[in-house]
Design a protein around this motif. Structure first.
Motif: not given
Lengths: 178, 581, 230
Positions: B475, C143, C150
Motif C-alpha cells: 500500500q 484491503y 478493497k
C-alpha cells in the motif's frame, strides 16, 4: 478611440471574461456543496433551525444592486457616482457584518447547523469578493491613477460588480428563499 | 486570422537613455522575462526541497526506524534523528504538495509559460504585465505560508497532499499546520488563475500578424490549453479549500457527515470537489510538457512535427475529456455501478487522443536526421517514460484491476512516471533548450549528458520498481511496510529503489553545477544556437526588454525544417517570419 | 489481469522497437544529412496513424472495458442480498483497528448475542461473505490483498463488499487509505476455515460473547441493523 486603446479595451474584456468564468466556477462549486448538504438533510431547513431573517438579507442585497447602478452611472455622469458606489458597497459589507453578528447571536451562525453553515460560507466568501471589487474601484479613483485608463477600468469594474450582485441574487434565492 | 494589429510603436521604439532601474522595479518587475525567471528560480528551489523530502521518505522505507545519517539529528532532533510516524506523514504530504504546486507549476507554467509565450507569438509582453507581477508575488505569499506551516506546534499538514476529509478536518488533523496548508493552496490557486487570465488573453489577442492558430508552436498550444483548464478547475479546489478552512476554523460541517441531531455534509463531497480539480490538474501539468516536447522533437529531428493538426485536436480532446473522468480516483468508494462504468469508459476513451499524440511523436522521429543534443535526450526520455506511465494508467482505469491496485505503490509508480519522470525530463529539456535565450550563455553539453543518463536510468528503476512492488500489493503511505507479513519480502526491493533514488538525487547536483557555472562562465550564445524557426530565436540572447524592435509578420508554421526552399538556400530550416523570394 | 499485461506489454514492446529504430538509424549522418520532409498530414499518413490508434483502442481499451463490465455485473456488483447462505458481517473501521460483528444465533444485529472480533475476521470457505462497512472517524479502506480487492469505509455512509474464500488459510487484512499516524499498523487477519471448523469457532465465540456481555460497554455493542441501516 485610438487603435491601441480599442485593442486594450478588448483585451480587458477578454481577461475579465476569463476571470468571471473562474469566479463562476468557484461559486458553482460552493453551491454544489450546498446542494449536497441539503440533499443529505432529512428536512430543509433542518428541524430546530431558528427562522432566517430574510428581510435583512434582502435589503442588504438591494444596497449591492444600488452600488452596481451607481457605478454604471459613473461612466456618463462622472467619478462622483463611482465614489457613491464605493460607499454603497462599503455599507453593504457593514450591513453584512451586522447580519452575521445577528445570526451568530440567534444560533444561526456557522457551526450551529447546516443552514447557518451554508449561508455563512457562501455569504462570507461572497463578501470577500465584494471587498476585492471595492478595492479595485478605490484604486481607479485614486488621484494618481491614469485618467485616460479610467473609463476602461470603470467598465471592467462595472462588469465585475454586476457579476457579484448576480451571485448575491443567486445565493439569496438558493439559500434564503428556497 | 484574428491577430490584433501591431501597436503603434511597432517601429524601433525610441529609448531615451533611462536611468538604471531601482531595486524595487527590478524585484517587482512587470517584464514577463524577469517574472518567468523569478518563477523558475522559485520552482527549482522548491524542487530541491521536495527532492530532499523524497530522499528522506526513501530512507525510511529502506531502513525503517533507523536514524537518518548526517542530517537526521538536525531535522528530527526530538527523535534522535529517526523519522517518527508523524514526521513521515508530514513528509509525504508536503513532498506531494510542494512538487505539484510549488515546483512543477512554477517551473513549467509560471516559468517557461511566462518567458516563452510572448516571445513565441511575437509580442512585447503579456496582455496584463502588472497582473503578471502580482501573480508571482501571490505565489510567493503562498510559498511563505506553506513554509511557515512547518514551524507551528504540531507541525505541518499530515493528511496527504490529497487531504481527504475527515482526516484533514479538525477530527483527524488538529493544529494550525493543516489550516495554513489550505490557505497556501488557496493563494497558489489565486496566482494560477491570474496567470491563466493573462495567458489566455495574450494568446487570443496578441499574436503577431500572420500567426494564425495553426501556425502557433505547440508549446504555445500547451500553455494556452493548460490555462483554460486552470481557469475552470483551480477555482473548484479553491472552493474545497474554503470549505475545509471553514470546517476547521468555524465549525461548519461540509465535509463531516450529518447525524440525527445535526444535519451535515459528506466526506465524499470533499473527494468529488478535490478530484474534479485533481484530475484536470494532472493534465494541467502535462500539457505544457506535451507541447514543449512536440516542438523539440521536431526541432532536433530536423523535420516538421508529424500530424500537427491532429496533435492540436488531440490536445483539445484531452482537455475536454479531462473534465469528465475524475471518478476513476474514487473507484473504491462504493459509487453506484452506473457512475463507475461511465467513468471507466470515459477514462478509456481519453487514451485515444493521447495515443494519437504519442504516435505523432514517433512519426516526427521517423526518418528524421536527429541531433542527439541534451534537450533531445531528455525529450526521448520523456517519450519512453510517458509510454510506460500512460499504459499503466489503463490498469487503473479498469475497475476490476483497480480494486486491487488502488492506493498501492502501483499508483505511485504510475503517477510518478508521468508527473515526476516525464515532467522532470520535459522541464530539464526546456531548461537546456531555453537557457541560451534566457541567460545568453550555453550550458555544457558534456555535463548535460552526464546529468541525463543517471537521471533517466534512475527514474526508471525507482518508479518502475514501484510499479512492481505495488503489483505485489504494497500500500501507499505506509510508515513501515514490514508491519505487514505479506510485505516483508519486499524490503530488499525497497532498499534497491531507495538506492536508485539516492543516485537520482545525486545526479541532480550535476545539473545544479552546470546551471550555475554556465550562468557565469558558459559560452556566449548566438541568437539561434539550435537553428530553429520559432520567433524567439530571431532575437538576441537574451532579448532586450521590449523583445522585438519590429513586430514580425509570420508567413509559415513553426516546424519548417528540411523544407526544400531552405535546402536550396544552403540550410535546413526556415524562420516563421523569413520571407523567401 | 493477464490479458491486460499481455496487451499492454506488446504495445510497449512495439513502442520501444520503433523508438530504437529511429534512435539508431534515423539520426543525422554524413551520408544522409537531411530528414525526410513531411508534415504527416497526407491521407496515407493520417490513415496509418488512425489505424494504429484504433487497433490499440479496440485491442486494449474496448476489450478491457467489455471484460471488466462483464465481471462487474456478474460477480463484483452482484451482492448476495437474496442469498440466505451468505455470511453477513458488519465491519467498523476506526483509528486504528478493525472490528467485525456477526449476528449471532438470533440472526439479528445489534442484539446482545452478536459476536464481535477485533482485528480477526473468521469466515467459512465455499460460501459468500457479505461485508457492510462503516467508519467512526476518518476514511479507512479494508484491503484484502489475497482476494485482490478493497473497499473504503467512509464516516456517514455504509459501503459494502462481498467475496468468497475457496481455500482455507490465514490471509492478511490491511488498511489502504491514509488514516493517520498509525495507518501502517491498522491490520488484521482473515481466517478462512472449512465449514465445520468455522462452526466450531463460531460456537465457542458465541458462548464467549454471551458470558462476556456487559450492557454498559457501549463501544462493544456498536453496530447497526443490517436491513434498515439504523
Amino acid at each position: 478611440m485610438s487603435r491601441e486603446a480599442s485593442a486594450q479595451r478588448i483585451n480587458g474584456a477578454v481577461g475579465m471574461a476569463v476571470f468571471l468564468g473562474a469566479c463562476a466556477m468557484l461559486f458553482a462549486a460552493l453551491l454544489f456543496a450546498y446542494a449536497v448538504v441539503r440533499a443529505q438533510a432529512t428536512a430543509w431547513p433542518p428541524p430546530g433551525t431558528p427562522p432566517f431573517p430574510r428581510g435583512a438579507a434582502a435589503s442588504n442585497g438591494l444596497l449591492l444592486i444600488a452600488a452596481g447602478f451607481a457605478l454604471r452611472r459613473a461612466r456618463t455622469r462622472g467619478p462622483r457616482w463611482a465614489a457613491a458606489a464605493l460607499g454603497l458597497g462599503a455599507l453593504f459589507l457593514l450591513m453584512q457584518a451586522g447580519l452575521w453578528g445577528r445570526l451568530v447571536a440567534g444560533h444561526l451562525g456557522p457551526g450551529t447547523g447546516a443552514l447557518g453553515d451554508v449561508f455563512f460560507a457562501l455569504s462570507a466568501f461572497h463578501a470577500l469578493h465584494v471587498l476585492g471589487g471595492l478595492v479595485a474601484i478605490a484604486l481607479l479613483l485614486r488621484p494618481r491613477a491614469s485618467a485616460e485608463a479610467r473609463p476602461r477600468r470603470l467598465r471592467l469594474a462595472t462588469l465585475y460588480m454586476d457579476f457579484v450582485a448576480a451571485v448575491w441574487l443567486i445565493i439569496y434565492v438558493a439559500v434564503c428563499v428556497a | 486570422m484574428t491577430a490584433s494589429p501591431p501597436p503603434p510603436d511597432a517601429a524601433a521604439p525610441s529609448h531615451a537613455a533611462s536611468p538604471s532601474p531601482s531595486w524595487v522595479s527590478r524585484v517587482f518587475s512587470t517584464d514577463h522575462k524577469v517574472i518567468g525567471k523569478q518563477f523558475l528560480f522559485l520552482g527549482l528551489a522548491f524542487l530541491a526541497v521536495g527532492g530532499v523530502m523524497a530522499m528522506l521518505i526513501r530512507w525510511q522505507l529502506a531502513r525503517p526506524g533507523q536514524p537518518v545519517p548526517l542530517v537526521g539529528r538536525l531535522l528530527f532532533p526530538g527523535a534522535g534523528g529517526v523519522i517518527s510516524p508523524a514526521a513521515y506523514t508530514s513528509l509525504f504530504t508536503m513532498h506531494g504538495t510542494i512538487m505539484i504546486f510549488f515546483a512543477v507549476t512554477p517551473i513549467l507554467i509560471g516559468g517557461f509559460g511566462n518567458f516563452c509565450v510572448p516571445l513565441l507569438i511575437g509580442t512585447r509582453d503579456m496582455a496584463f504585465p502588472r497582473l503578471n507581477m502580482l501573480s508571482f508575488w501571490t505565489m510567493a505569499v503562498a510559498t511563505a505560508t506553506l513554509t511557515a506551516s512547518f514551524f507551528v506546534p504540531l507541525g505541518a499538514a499530515q493528511s496527504g497532499w490529497t487531504a481527504y476529509a475527515t482526516l484533514s478536518t479538525a477530527i483527524g488533523a488538529p493544529g494550525a499546520g493543516q489550516t495554513m496548508w489550505t490557505v497556501a493552496i488557496y493563494f497558489n490557486g489565486v496566482s494560477t488563475v491570474m496567470g491563466a487570465v493573462n495567458y489566455i488573453t495574450t494568446v487570443v489577442r496578441l499574436r503577431a500578424p500572420g500567426m494564425s492558430w495553426f501556425r502557433l508552436p505547440l508549446t504555445v498550444w500547451g500553455f494556452f490549453l493548460t490555462s483554460i483548464l486552470n481557469a475552470l478547475f483551480v477555482p473548484v479546489i479553491a472552493a474545497a479549500m474554503v470549505l475545509l478552512f471553514f470546517d476547521r476554523v468555524f465549525g461548519t460541517q461540509f465535509f463531516i457527515a450529518g447525524s440525527t441531531i445535526r444535519a451535515g455534509g459528506d466526506p465524499i463531497l470533499y473527494q468529488h470537489l478535490f478530484w474534479l480539480f485533481g484530475h484536470p490538474e494532472v493534465y494541467i501539468l502535462i500539457l505544457p510538457a506535451w507541447g514543449i516536447v512536440s516542438d523539440l522533437l521536431s526541432f532536433f529531428a530536423r523535420k516538421p512535427a508529424f500530424g500537427y493538426r491532429v496533435t492540436v485536436w488531440s490536445l483539445i480532446g484531452v482537455v475536454v475529456l479531462s473534465c469528465v473522468v475524475y471518478g476513476h480516483h474514487m473507484f473504491t468508494t462504493g459509487m453506484s455501478p452506473l457512475l463507475g462504468e461511465s467513468f471507466m469508459v470515459l477514462t478509456m476513451i481519453i487514451s485515444v487522443p493521447t495515443s494519437l499524440l504519442f504516435l505523432n511523436w514517433l512519426g516526427t522521429l521517423w526518418r528524421g536526421a536527429a541531433r542527439m543534443r541534451t534537450p533531445m535526450l531528455f525529450c526521448v526520455g520523456l517519450v519512453f517514460t510517458f509510454g510506460i506511465g500512460g499504459l499503466t494508467g489503463l490498469y487503473l482505469a479498469d475497475i476490476v484491476a483497480d480494486q486491487y491496485l488502488h492506493d498501492t505503490y502501483f499508483v505511485v509508480g504510475h503517477f510518478h512516471l508521468i508527473m515526476a519522470a516525464a515532467l522532470l525530463l520535459a522541464s530539464f529539456a526546456a531548461v537546456y533548450f531555453w537557457f541560451p535565450k534566457m541567460f545568453g550563455r550555453m550550458m555544457s553539453e558534456r555535463l548535460g549528458k552526464l546529468h541525463f543518463w543517471p537521471t533517466f536510468l534512475a527514474l526508471n528503476v525507482v518508479f518502475g520498481g514501484q510499479l512492481l512492488i505495488g503489483w505485489a500489493g504494497m500500500q501507499r503511505r505506509l510508515y513501515d511496510p514490514s508491519a505487514y507479513e505479506f510485505l516483508a519480502h519486499l524490503l530488499p526491493w525497497n532498499v534497491w529503489i531507495s538506492r536508485a533514488a539516492y543516485v537520482l538525487g545525486a545526479a541532480q547536483l550535476v545539473f545544479v553545477v552546470n546551471f550555475f557555472v554556465s550562468l557565469r562562465w558558459g559560452k556566449p550564445a548566438s541568437a539561434n544556437p539550435w537553428e530553429v524557426g520559432t520567433l524567439e530565436w530571431t532575437l538576441p540572447s537574451p532579448p532586450p526588454h521590449h523583445n522585438f524592435d519590429v513586430i514580425p509578420t509570420v508567413v509559415r508554421g513553426p516546424h519548417e525544417l528540411g523544407h526544400p526552399d531552405a535546402l536550396a538556400r544552403g540550410k535546413d530550416w526556415l524562420g516563421q517570419d523569413e520571407v523567401v523570394s | 489481469m493477464s490479458y491486460l499485461t499481455l496487451s499492454t506489454g506488446i504495445a510497449f514492446a512495439l513502442l520501444v522497437l520503433v523508438l530504437a529504430v529511429t534512435l539508431l538509424f534515423h539520426r543525422a549522418r554524413a551520408r544522409r544529412p537531411h530528414a525526410h520532409y513531411t508534415h504527416g498530414d497526407g491521407l496515407s499518413a493520417r490513415l496509418l496513424t488512425a489505424a494504429v490508434a484504433l487497433t490499440l483502442f479496440l485491442a486494449i481499451d474496448v476489450t478491457l472495458a467489455v471484460r471488466a463490465t462483464q465481471h462487474l455485473r456478474e460477480r463484483f456488483w452482484n451482492y448476495p442480498d437474496a442469498d440466505p447462505n451468505a455470511l453477513r458481517v458488519e465491519v467498523t473501521a476506526r483509528q486504528w483497528a478493525w472490528t467485525f460483528r456477526t449476528a449471532g444465533p438470533d440472526g439479528r444485529f445489534a442484539t446482545p448475542d452478536d459476536v464481535v472480533t477485533l482485528g480477526d475476521l473468521h469466515v467459512p470457505i465455499g460460501r459468500p461473505v457479505y461485508l457492510k462497512l462503516r467508519a467512526k472517524d476518518v476514511v479507512h479502506s479494508l484491503y484484502l490483498p489475497n482476494f485482490r480487492t478493497k473497499i473504503d469505509a467512509i464516516p456517514g455512509s455504509t459501503t459494502r463488499l462481498w467475496f468468497q474464500a475457496d481455500e482455507a488459510g490465514r490471509f492478511e487484512i490491511g488498511c489502504a487509505q491514509h488514516c493517520g499516524v498509525s495507518h501502517y499498523k491498522m491490520r488484521g487477519w482473515l481466517i478462512a476455515a472449512p465449514e465445520d471448523a468455522y462452526r466450531g469457532w463460531l460456537a465457542r465465540a458465541e458462548t464467549d460473547s454471551r458470558l462476556r456481555y456487559d450492557p454498559a460497554d457501549v463501544t462493544a455493542h456498536e453496530g447497526w441493523d443490517w436491513e434498515t441501516g439504523r
